[in-house]
Scaffold this active site. Sequence first.
Site, PDB file in Angstrom:
ATOM      1  N   ARG A  90       0.833  -1.204   0.000  1.00 44.18           N
ATOM      2  CA  ARG A  90       0.000   0.000   0.000  1.00 44.18           C
ATOM      3  C   ARG A  90       0.870   1.257   0.000  1.00 44.18           C
ATOM      4  NH1 ARG A  90      -4.720   1.755   4.412  1.00 44.18           N
ATOM      5  NH2 ARG A  90      -5.046   3.832   3.537  1.00 44.18           N
ATOM      6  N   ASN A 144     -10.658  -4.520  -1.334  1.00 47.63           N
ATOM      7  CA  ASN A 144     -10.566  -3.491  -2.367  1.00 47.63           C
ATOM      8  C   ASN A 144      -9.633  -3.904  -3.505  1.00 47.63           C
ATOM      9  OD1 ASN A 144     -12.268  -1.332  -1.529  1.00 47.63           O
ATOM     10  ND2 ASN A 144     -10.848  -0.901   0.138  1.00 47.63           N
ATOM     11  N   CYS A 164     -19.131  -2.321   0.854  1.00 43.18           N
ATOM     12  CA  CYS A 164     -18.312  -1.157   1.201  1.00 43.18           C
ATOM     13  C   CYS A 164     -18.995  -0.428   2.340  1.00 43.18           C
ATOM     14  CB  CYS A 164     -18.167  -0.235  -0.012  1.00 43.18           C
ATOM     15  SG  CYS A 164     -17.131   1.223   0.267  1.00 43.18           S
ATOM     16  N   HIS A 194     -16.617   3.373  -4.653  1.00 43.65           N
ATOM     17  CA  HIS A 194     -15.743   4.527  -4.458  1.00 43.65           C
ATOM     18  C   HIS A 194     -15.925   5.582  -5.550  1.00 43.65           C
ATOM     19  CE1 HIS A 194     -12.716   2.314  -1.600  1.00 43.65           C
ATOM     20  NE2 HIS A 194     -13.968   2.308  -1.175  1.00 43.65           N
ATOM     21  N   TYR A 244     -14.312   9.916  -1.967  1.00 39.59           N
ATOM     22  CA  TYR A 244     -13.361   9.518  -3.003  1.00 39.59           C
ATOM     23  C   TYR A 244     -13.479  10.409  -4.236  1.00 39.59           C
ATOM     24  CZ  TYR A 244     -12.234   5.319  -0.386  1.00 39.59           C
ATOM     25  OH  TYR A 244     -11.804   4.456   0.602  1.00 39.59           O
TER      26      TYR A 244
END
Length: 421
Positions: A90, A144, A164, A194, A244
């Site tokens: 990440r 995700n 989500c 998102h 987002y």
Amino acid sequence: MKLAVVGGGSTYTPELIDGFARLRDTLPLTELVLVDPAAERLELVGGLARRIFAKQDHDAEVVTTSDLDAGVEGADAVLLQLRVGGQAAREQDETWPLECGCVGQETTGAGGLAKALRTVPVVLDIAERVRRTNPDAWIIDFTNPVGIVTRALLQAGHKAVGLCNVAIGFQRKFAGLLGVTPSEVHLDHVGLNHLTWERAVRLGGPEGEDVLPRLLAAHGDAIAGDLRLPRTVLDRLGVVPSYYLRYFYAHDEVVRELGTKPSRAAEVAAMERELLEMYGDPALDEKPALLAERGGAFYSEAAVDLAAALLGGGGSPYQVVNAYNNGTLPFLPDDAVIETQAAVGPHGATPLPVAPVDPLYAGLVANVTAYEDLALEAALRGGRDRVFKALLAHPLVGQYAYADGLADRLIAHNREHLAWA
């Protein structure tokens, strides 16, 4: 009732455990299996899970295992919450895109594509093993990028629904502002994972009064502040975008901002170390307050509600999930995965009809859906050309020079996770 959590060693898991304990009447578990290859983390999380259950007088057995096949065998539902490559991957997703002047984020843009490429093959392997050992189990995907991963699962014929926590977060926020219970708030939530907008907030159900104009008039500053967008944007749109959308509506501003501070991954990694130390304390028998800063607010309530509805034991009849479009948004293919209100039950999730989507939103949804088509193709078949095309199609990239540079960086940083590379 048996439920397995793949990625059960996550620091998220105590949030889930707390929800299972509090909502036992909605989802009457008898066995909860936490599956994770990270044995040390798993034992810390498993120990805290048992103490939380004991404190709240929940008599379900908590089992920990690194054996996926044994863990999912006989499960009524399998919840996926894994992170391939961990926080180290990440960290890369959030940093190397910035070198090309693009947003670095773990679920969208170039970083989101990298995560999809790492994740889809692993999830499909897990799902095939679930199908072999327990073909009737539902798969609930919280991993995700949820839209792409759920689409991969559905296209492979798995019994899957994507989940989500964005929608339930808005539902709880709006309910608090309105002084009503969350169950009274029905969102006109439409788009992709998102990439969604709340176009109406209805009281009492799908046909209830729309109180969104009232919410924006009375609480627009607070809502805009949470989204880190100007109040004028909300007033001009008349909707509430997912946070987002800031990556799209304020791209350059976000890139400048991300270049001046530590990555979110670095913050989360430090938080996780502290949380795991807490989880090892034998006196701790509840989720610590620090966990609220980790993310995933109301994740447990959403997961319990969805699992209960799919397994026929209760749950809300209407829930925001990720499911096949099947004509709901006529400008998208039927096999696109959208995020919207759906009727949920043992049959699965069937999106409710939605009002026509304004071109301002439909155009972006169609664009990102095209990217997701290409991203899934790259995840399933590999190859630099497919990576390049997916990046070029993404509205947060969109220039061939950026796509070229990002493709090389993506492959270089993820080579160990890409069998074709």
